[in-house]
Write an enzyme that holds these catalytic residues in place. Structure first.
Site, short mmCIF file in Angstrom:
data_model
loop_
_atom_site.label_atom_id
_atom_site.label_comp_id
_atom_site.label_asym_id
_atom_site.label_seq_id
_atom_site.Cartn_x
_atom_site.Cartn_y
_atom_site.Cartn_z
CE LYS A 84 -19.17 27.94 -25.64
NZ LYS A 84 -20.44 27.26 -25.52
CG HIS B 157 -42.33 22.83 -10.68
ND1 HIS B 157 -42.61 21.49 -10.50
CD2 HIS B 157 -43.06 23.50 -9.75
CE1 HIS B 157 -43.49 21.36 -9.51
NE2 HIS B 157 -43.77 22.57 -9.03
CB SER C 194 -14.60 27.65 -26.94
OG SER C 194 -14.53 26.91 -28.15
CD GLN D 149 -2.77 -2.61 2.34
OE1 GLN D 149 -2.08 -2.85 3.32
NE2 GLN D 149 -2.50 -3.13 1.15
CD GLU E 71 -19.47 23.38 -17.96
OE1 GLU E 71 -18.71 24.32 -18.23
OE2 GLU E 71 -19.81 22.50 -18.77
CB SER F 204 -0.93 0.00 1.22
OG SER F 204 -0.19 -0.20 2.41
#
Ligand code: ARG
Length: 463
Positions: A288, A161, A282, A327, A295, A28
């Site tokens: 953009k 909504h 972009s 582990q 995000e 490990s």
């Protein structure tokens, strides 16, 4: 085939060393080297206690302590050669200690096992992550409060909504997240308080015949007390699970807020402008400006919840006490914690930097017949209509406004009177969005006065 040498830590009864695949599945060290500081802290507390109890000599304890600090320095400077043959951080540190100080190194592991050692190391690490997440949440809450204060009386549409529902204030919307993140903080504080007991001295599983002082090691490591049952001490990982579940809930809140920022920063909404520092461009579309940080924050819950499910599944059905399955507790917790801290920091930066577009918020607040409920309430309050009837009358008036292509405040009185003759001029007072929010004075409601008093309460609480 050449025989490999047996393990220097536990190989006494072994004639040969492990197969390469055995070593690969067993080791490990590639990830638990992150526990180096906690491991050395635990060993220092342990050896000081052994000396105080007369279990090792003061001289050996002194050599061990100095050697451990040298190891800590080598690791910190990246000069330490981690070895998979030595499996994990515990044996890597101890083997190097032996190279440095010789035989007294072998006395460090008296009255201890890797089982209580790893349980202690990991608890210390997770406790540190609780503290870091709490600090991250406090910074985020402070950023949200600054936004709330700046726009305590700015109006914006409130949604249900994701359809326009009633006008609310910007400050009120920011404070909703303050409430959520403050609960996340208190969940972490609860988890931290519960996990703050020390496993060290539980040894392999049954305790030890040496006259150790568990209260002393617990205190030295900042724990409230030693754990009361040695079997439990080496075999539960519920502290990590509590951290992960608090982290998952927090990541869910972050994800919801991130989603709102993605929507709000779009050209269709224009509710907020995110700073250049927290946006990207972009490579093909020059116009953009993308909310990538939002995000990614929105997505982080995937791996954090994944870690929680993974560890719960590892722990499920394990008999007491320690099993090597455990582990598998670390990597996902490391990953979840790293990503939670990053998401908190990125959200704090975005909130701090973002500019709310007050005119766009106000224009949107007034659209979509957002004060229809105010009209219905007016019909009840002033004309004495039953609410159900007022609801129906208002619905007919909304239909008229929709047909006329205008919002409620612009609909001529005569049009309203054609639906209900009792309606008079005074109705226009409740149709404006500012009057609408100002009227919602119920405790916790959206009125600027309420928002300001909640801000004051939060500021005091967080001091
Ligand atoms: N590397 C191990 C772990 O992370 C340490 C404990 C090993 N204990 C043992 N009895 N093999 O769980």
């Amino acid at each position: 085939m050449a025989k490999t040498a047996s393990n220097q830590m536990w190989g006494g009864r072994f004639a040969s060393g492990p197969d390469a695949i055995m070593e690969a599945i067993n080791a490990s060290i590639s990830y638990d080297q992150r526990l180096a500081d906690q491991d050395i802290d635990g060993s220092l507390a342990h050896v000081a206690m052994l000396a105080k109890q007369g279990i090792v000599t003061a001289q050996d304890a002194e050599a061990i302590g100095q050697g451990l600090e040298q190891v800590r320095g080598e690791i910190a400077q990246g000069q330490f050669a981690f070895s998979a043959a030595l499996e994990d951080i515990h044996m890597n540190v101890e083997a190097r200690l032996k190279e440095i100080i010789g035989d007294p190194a072998g006395r460090l592991h008296t009255a201890r096992s890797r089982n209580d050692q790893v349980a202690t190391d990991f608890r210390l690490w997770v406790r540190g992550q609780c503290d870091a997440a709490i600090a991250g949440l406090e910074a985020l809450i402070a950023a949200l409060l600054a936004q709330a204060e700046a726009g305590a009386d700015w109006v914006m549409p409130g949604f249900t909504h994701l359809q326009t529902a009633q006008p609310v204030t910007w400050g009120h919307h920011m404070l909703a997240y303050v409430e959520m993140f403050a609960r996340d903080k208190s969940r972490l504080e609860d988890a931290r308080a519960r996990m703050n007991e020390c496993p060290l001295g539980a040894a392999a599983l049954a305790g030890t015949s040496f006259p150790i002082d568990r209260a002393a090691t617990a205190q030295a490591l900042g724990f409230d007390r030693p754990m009361g049952n040695s079997l439990d001490a080496v075999s539960d990982r519920d502290f990590a699970l509590e951290f992960l579940s608090s982290a998952t809930i927090c990541a869910m809140h972050l994800s919801r807020m991130a989603e709102e920022l993605v929507i709000w920063s779009s050209a269709q909404f224009r509710f907020v402008v995110l700073s250049d520092r927290f946006s990207t461009g972009s490579s093909i579309m020059p116009q953009k400006k993308n909310p990538d940080a939002a995000e990614l924050i929105r997505a982080k819950i995937g791996r954090i919840l994944g870690a929680q499910v993974a560890l719960l599944t590892v722990m499920k059905g394990l008999p007491l006490a320690y099993s090597k399955d455990m582990q598998e507790d670390k990597e996902q917790v490391f990953d979840a914690a790293d990503n939670l801290m990053l998401a908190l920091a990125a959200m704090e930066g975005m909130v701090r930097d973002m500019t709310a577009n007050q005119p766009a918020l106000e224009a949107a607040a007034a659209s979509g017949f957002s004060t229809a409920t105010d009209l219905a309430d007016w019909l009840v309050r002033v004309l004495g209509l039953p609410f159900r009837e007022a609801h129906h009358v208002t619905g007919s008036i909304v239909a008229k406004a929709e047909a006329a292509g205008c919002d409620l405040p612009e609909l001529p009185l005569s049009e309203m009177q054609s639906v209900h003759s009792g309606i008079n001029d005074a109705v226009f007072e409740v149709l404006g969005v500012h009057n609408s929010v100002a009227s919602r004075q119920s405790y916790g409601g959206t009125a600027p006065d309420q928002v300001r008093s909640q801000i004051a309460i939060w500021k005091e609480r967080l001091e």
